[in-house]
Design a protein around this motif. Structure first.
Motif, PDB file in Angstrom:
ATOM      1  N   LYS A  73       8.090  11.966  13.067  1.00  0.00           N
ATOM      2  CA  LYS A  73       8.792  10.860  13.712  1.00  0.00           C
ATOM      3  C   LYS A  73       8.094   9.526  13.408  1.00  0.00           C
ATOM      4  O   LYS A  73       8.732   8.557  13.004  1.00  0.00           O
ATOM      5  CB  LYS A  73       8.812  11.120  15.230  1.00  0.00           C
ATOM      6  N   ASN A  76       8.401   8.704   9.577  1.00  0.00           N
ATOM      7  CA  ASN A  76       9.758   8.281   9.202  1.00  0.00           C
ATOM      8  C   ASN A  76      10.028   6.845   9.626  1.00  0.00           C
ATOM      9  O   ASN A  76      10.677   6.086   8.898  1.00  0.00           O
ATOM     10  CB  ASN A  76      10.800   9.213   9.840  1.00  0.00           C
ATOM     11  N   GLN A  77       9.535   6.477  10.805  1.00  0.00           N
ATOM     12  CA  GLN A  77       9.730   5.105  11.273  1.00  0.00           C
ATOM     13  C   GLN A  77       8.996   4.121  10.361  1.00  0.00           C
ATOM     14  O   GLN A  77       9.522   3.069   9.996  1.00  0.00           O
ATOM     15  CB  GLN A  77       9.244   4.974  12.725  1.00  0.00           C
ATOM     16  N   ARG A  80      10.885   3.829   7.099  1.00  0.00           N
ATOM     17  CA  ARG A  80      12.089   3.029   7.325  1.00  0.00           C
ATOM     18  C   ARG A  80      11.731   1.541   7.369  1.00  0.00           C
ATOM     19  O   ARG A  80      12.364   0.716   6.710  1.00  0.00           O
ATOM     20  CB  ARG A  80      12.752   3.470   8.634  1.00  0.00           C
ATOM     21  N   PRO A 346      25.922  10.634  10.628  1.00  0.00           N
ATOM     22  CA  PRO A 346      24.626   9.962  10.714  1.00  0.00           C
ATOM     23  C   PRO A 346      24.781   8.471  10.464  1.00  0.00           C
ATOM     24  O   PRO A 346      25.723   8.027   9.807  1.00  0.00           O
ATOM     25  CB  PRO A 346      23.801  10.628   9.615  1.00  0.00           C
ATOM     26  N   ASP A 347      23.849   7.719  11.013  1.00  0.00           N
ATOM     27  CA  ASP A 347      23.850   6.288  10.794  1.00  0.00           C
ATOM     28  C   ASP A 347      23.745   6.029   9.291  1.00  0.00           C
ATOM     29  O   ASP A 347      23.030   6.741   8.584  1.00  0.00           O
ATOM     30  CB  ASP A 347      22.646   5.688  11.522  1.00  0.00           C
ATOM     31  N   SER A 349      22.202   3.885   7.736  1.00  0.00           N
ATOM     32  CA  SER A 349      20.833   3.586   7.293  1.00  0.00           C
ATOM     33  C   SER A 349      20.019   4.876   7.085  1.00  0.00           C
ATOM     34  O   SER A 349      19.143   4.923   6.229  1.00  0.00           O
ATOM     35  CB  SER A 349      20.141   2.661   8.298  1.00  0.00           C
ATOM     36  N   ASP A 350      20.307   5.937   7.860  1.00  0.00           N
ATOM     37  CA  ASP A 350      19.595   7.213   7.655  1.00  0.00           C
ATOM     38  C   ASP A 350      19.854   7.741   6.249  1.00  0.00           C
ATOM     39  O   ASP A 350      18.936   8.173   5.541  1.00  0.00           O
ATOM     40  CB  ASP A 350      20.057   8.273   8.666  1.00  0.00           C
ATOM     41  N   ASP A 351      21.120   7.724   5.864  1.00  0.00           N
ATOM     42  CA  ASP A 351      21.478   8.195   4.519  1.00  0.00           C
ATOM     43  C   ASP A 351      20.870   7.294   3.446  1.00  0.00           C
ATOM     44  O   ASP A 351      20.453   7.768   2.390  1.00  0.00           O
ATOM     45  CB  ASP A 351      23.008   8.217   4.355  1.00  0.00           C
ATOM     46  N   ILE A 353      18.116   5.483   3.646  1.00  0.00           N
ATOM     47  CA  ILE A 353      16.672   5.739   3.551  1.00  0.00           C
ATOM     48  C   ILE A 353      16.457   7.019   2.733  1.00  0.00           C
ATOM     49  O   ILE A 353      15.593   7.071   1.844  1.00  0.00           O
ATOM     50  CB  ILE A 353      16.052   5.906   4.971  1.00  0.00           C
ATOM     51  N   ARG A 354      17.230   8.052   3.050  1.00  0.00           N
ATOM     52  CA  ARG A 354      17.097   9.325   2.339  1.00  0.00           C
ATOM     53  C   ARG A 354      17.381   9.144   0.844  1.00  0.00           C
ATOM     54  O   ARG A 354      16.647   9.628  -0.010  1.00  0.00           O
ATOM     55  CB  ARG A 354      18.067  10.355   2.941  1.00  0.00           C
TER      56      ARG A 354
END
Ligand code: ZN
Length: 679
Positions: A73, A76-77, A80, A346-347, A349-351, A353-354
């Motif tokens: 967690k 990841n932050q 990001r 998913p948001d 931004s999650d995708d 970032i991935r």
């Protein structure tokens, strides 16, 4: 879609256990360690002594939390924030920050992507439409042969995937490993299992294919979807079963270039390998020969137009993340909702970032380590690894169960083992990869082409055992037996596992014991089929194996007696290999800690001696909040025992008795002859 599986060749270490807070070195007498429960006597219940207060105050459900989850967690932050900062900055064109920032910003540019519609696919769709016969079909398929797989992932996105790695028989150069692929659903069983649940899943997949065809404006989507599913079922039938993935000997099938025509007729292999960029490649290792033979036959037996429909659907799926939202939404319906059980889209931004991490992993890694893992952290971790090697050299030399000849081989393997910590010495050079803000589709295509060319170039270079296979910003570690190398990322080497400014005793008891655990796998039943250069071949004798199993039986009996619930006891045999590695890791890390002191006595911090802090940090590694269902599942299926019992590994180490004055009558006390030492 690629699925992570465990293959015998490579093991991703998820660190499913938790490590505790490191006791910080503090000049002023600081607040005492608040995780410890001082009402519990260490000799009676070391796990609850070390973690009692934490266990009482941490909240969670199911599987967690544990320290690893908290690190994921946190990391990841950080990743990001770094990527989003890079997107805001005006960085010099061509710099790592520019590439990372522009890649991310392009993925976030929803309006720009929407405005282009499916236009970015035009060139590729035209190339598929231009296919007229077996040769042009083979040439197109060859152009899709990407290095999207490795020893960890199988089932490539396209009909085959390539992994450029050293061979199983020689270690000096790279070899072309060919792996099965081409399925839209992750598992072979998804296609052939006759159970009603799987029949229903296939119906849902067929509907999804139909929806994609419709989005692409292709006529008659339902009947075309049915035929595409039927084609994929045939491909799946030729795939090797999952159980084969555990047996690396089944994957070692060297084929000469001329073998393809004889063993796998159907494909025009000249056209295929030419457009894949490997026309002159003389040798291949075919991991699943049945898939190569079966899929190649389908090139011949199935209608060209069916193949073209199949290719169009998979093309759209492959680029779903950089296409308009109608495509992404349909992709989510099947892959997110139905397959993964996700409730919410998913948001974006999650995708994004991935996607940025996937395309530019080591570029993001450079930004991450510049901020969070400076060279002095790496130097400190390397010094610890050197001490662990010294400790292992002495331990292996003194083994009583291993024959002298085998010991020599083990020592040679130890000497050749490469351990990477934090980040690679040599980063991937992204200078030839052009990243353009506002061109999400083109960026993804160029990143894939860059990756393909980088891998093809390796075929002309000597094999590099120090190549990294995990990004520094991932909380994890990887053992690769071929080549003989292990990597511990900056993401896993952070407090409380490893604190570069922290107390050595705690670092050695926590991260040190973890690294030493993994090193032991190079010499145990997992590693004994790979030699010092990562070549396949058993190096234990039958007598070594017999002696090892006799010693293991004692530890298995010790674990059989652990019963977390009245009707649930640990199965010592099931967790044997990992417990042996825990004992090896703890003993060796303790030796290494003593080596690190260079004869000097350690200081007392917060009333705890160095020896006490070493074992305390070890016990904290394993803390975890887990509900009853999760605990039952772990005991029944996992090769790792519940954390509490892994923490009790200390019972086998003489120094622990001394450090905490544990004596006969204490609940965890074992008579010296009952303490198990295998390494
Ligand atoms: Zn292990």
């Amino acid at each position: 879609m690629a699925l992570i599986r465990s293959a015998a060749l490579v093991t991703i270490l998820a660190y499913t256990v938790s490590l505790g807070t490191t006791v910080a070195v503090d000049q002023t007498p600081s607040a005492q360690d608040t995780d410890i429960d001082r009402n519990v006597r260490p000799g009676d219940d070391f796990y609850r002594y070390a973690n009692g207060n934490w266990l009482r105050t941490a909240t969670g459900s199911g599987e967690g939390p544990d320290t690893r989850a908290l690190l994921v967690k946190r990391t990841n932050q950080r990743v990001r924030d770094l990527i989003q900062e890079a997107a805001e900055l005006e960085s010099a064109k061509g710099s790592v920050a520019q590439k990372v920032g522009d890649y991310y910003a392009s993925l976030m540019d929803e309006a720009g992507i929407e405005a282009k519609g499916l236009a970015p696919l035009a060139t590729e769709l035209a190339a598929i439409s231009a296919i007229t016969n077996k040769t042009s079909l083979s040439a197109y398929l060859g152009a899709t042969l990407n290095s999207e797989v490795d020893g960890l992932t199988d089932n490539a996105d396209h009909i085959f995937g390539v992994w450029v790695n050293q061979g199983f028989a020689e270690s000096d150069h790279y070899v072309y490993h060919l792996l099965q692929g081409g399925l839209g659903m992750p598992d072979r069983d998804d296609y052939i299992d006759p159970s009603p649940k799987m029949v229903e899943l296939r119906g849902q997949y067929k509907a999804h294919i139909g929806a994609v065809l419709k989005l692409a404006g292709i006529a008659d989507p339902e009947s075309r979807a049915a035929r595409i599913l039927a084609l994929e079922i045939q491909i799946a039938q030729s795939h090797a079963p999952d159980s084969d993935a555990a047996d690396v000997f089944k994957q070692n099938n060297p084929w000469k270039r001329a073998d393809f025509r004889v063993k796998a007729p159907g494909m025009d292999w000249d056209a295929y390998f030419k457009s894949a960029g490997v026309a002159g490649q003389p040798e291949f290792i075919v991991w699943q020969p049945s898939a190569v033979t079966g899929t190649s036959a389908l090139i011949s037996s199935e209608d060209i137009d069916l193949w073209k429909d199949y290719l169009k659907v998979h093309l759209i799926e492959h680029y779903a993340s950089v296409l308009p939202k109608a495509v992404a939404a349909e992709h989510f319906v099947f892959y997110g909702k139905i397959l993964a059980g996700a409730q919410q889209v998913p948001d974006r931004s999650d995708d994004a970032i991935r996607g940025t991490n996937a395309a530019l992993g080591q570029a993001v890694g450079q930004l991450y380590t510049q901020r969070y893992f400076p060279p002095e952290a790496k130097a400190k971790a390397q010094a610890m690894v050197r001490d662990l090697f010294g400790a292992y050299r002495a331990r292996i030399s003194n083994l009583s169960w291993m024959s002298p000849r085998t010991k020599e081989k083990a020592l040679a393997k130890l000497a050749a083992l490469r351990i990477g910590v934090g980040y690679p010495d040599k980063w991937i050079d992204y200078s030839t990869l052009d990243v353009v803000r506002g061109d999400a589709f083109g960026n993804m295509q160029r990143a894939e082409a860059f990756n393909r060319l980088r891998n093809l170039a390796k075929l002309k270079q000597p094999a590099d055992p120090d190549e990294w296979r995990i990004d520094p910003q991932i909380v994890g570690a990887v053992i690769v037996f071929s080549p003989n190398t292990e990597t511990f990322s900056a993401g896993i080497l952070q407090p409380p596992f490893f604190d570069r400014q922290g107390d050595a005793a705690s670092n050695y008891g926590s991260a040190g014991a973890g690294i030493a655990h993994e090193i032991s796998h190079s010499f145990d039943e997992l590693g004994n089929i790979y030699d010092d250069q990562g070549r396949l071949g058993k190096w234990w004798t039958a007598e070594d194996a017999t002696n090892y199993h006799a010693a293991a039986a004692k530890l298995e009996a010790q674990f059989d007696r652990y019963c977390p619930l009245s009707d649930l006891c640990v199965n010592g045999k099931q967790v044997s290999g990992e417990n042996i590695a825990d004992v090896a890791g703890l003993l060796t890390a303790h030796d290494a800690y003593i080596l690190s002191l260079k004869g000097k006595a350690d200081v007392v911090i917060d009333g705890l001696t160095g020896e006490q802090r070493f074992f305390l940090a070890f016990a904290k590694r394993w803390r975890k909040i887990q509900d009853e269902a999760a605990l039952r599942r772990q005991v029944k299926t996992d090769s790792h025992a519940p954390g509490e019992y892994r923490s009790d590994t200390v019972r086998n180490v003489d120094a622990w008795y001394k450090a905490y004055s544990v004596a006969a009558g204490d609940k965890l006390y074992l008579k010296p002859e009952d303490r198990v030492k295998i390494w």
